[in-house]
Design a protein around this motif. Sequence first.
Motif, short mmCIF file in Angstrom:
data_model
loop_
_atom_site.label_atom_id
_atom_site.label_comp_id
_atom_site.label_asym_id
_atom_site.label_seq_id
_atom_site.Cartn_x
_atom_site.Cartn_y
_atom_site.Cartn_z
N GLY A 124 -1.81 -3.34 13.48
CA GLY A 124 -1.01 -2.14 13.26
C GLY A 124 0.11 -1.94 14.26
N LEU A 140 -6.97 -1.84 9.22
CA LEU A 140 -6.38 -1.64 10.54
C LEU A 140 -7.44 -1.94 11.60
CD1 LEU A 140 -3.77 -0.56 11.98
CD2 LEU A 140 -4.90 1.67 12.01
N PRO A 148 -2.07 0.68 17.72
CA PRO A 148 -1.21 0.74 16.53
C PRO A 148 -0.06 1.71 16.70
CG PRO A 148 -3.52 0.87 15.92
CD PRO A 148 -3.47 1.00 17.41
N ASN A 152 1.11 4.14 11.50
CA ASN A 152 0.24 3.22 10.76
C ASN A 152 -1.18 3.73 10.60
OD1 ASN A 152 2.32 1.44 10.36
ND2 ASN A 152 1.82 0.13 12.10
#
Length: 226
Positions: A124, A140, A148, A152
């Motif tokens: 991510g 993810l 991330p 995301n």
Amino acid sequence: MSSLFVNEVFLSLQGEGHFTGTPAVFVRLQGCDVHCPWCDTGYAMSLDARMRRADNEAALIGGASGEAGYSCMDIHFLCSRIMALAGPVRHVVLTGGEPFLQDVRPFMQALQAEGFFIQAETSGTRPLPAPCPGKQWLTLSPKRAKLPLEENWTLADEIKLPIATREDASLLVPLVLEKAASAPKRPVIALQPVSQDKAATALCIELCLAHNLHLSLQTHKYLDLR
């Protein structure tokens, strides 16, 4: 013409996460900028030109075994080889490395046009494609080394969290629970012990029971599958 740096393509069963046990074609792309110390696919991390093989190297498709080296593959060539390898299987796992280090959208769209469902496994850390319901699933996998992008978290269908130590859990589990609670769609949350370590597994079980989360085991490693 669009192309991708590919490490290996093989047919197996998805061994972890929400789709455990699902037959799938795995497409492992080369290159990653997260560099987790416990990474079990470190051979797919580097884009060193000295590791590059001939373009459209067919030897990396179907019989790959987790080795260093990659090939620049035209997506039409890659899609045709995937269709030949897949047989009746219509689940593709796009993984790495970090697959979104490259522009994979044309490749994903080409596969989806052929009736494939794409599960993309990502840290991510790069921009992700907009949701395509019924045709894609975003797994993810947040890492302490590089979290991330903020946007995301809301795109994840599943958050698969590798846990090696209690320090990992103390940092990441509260963060994941917070992000998932505010997401427009509630993702599946699974904790995955790193490297089948017994202490990490016991910790993940403890946390799953405490927070009503899923446990993800790397069953392909127990079964000696790719």
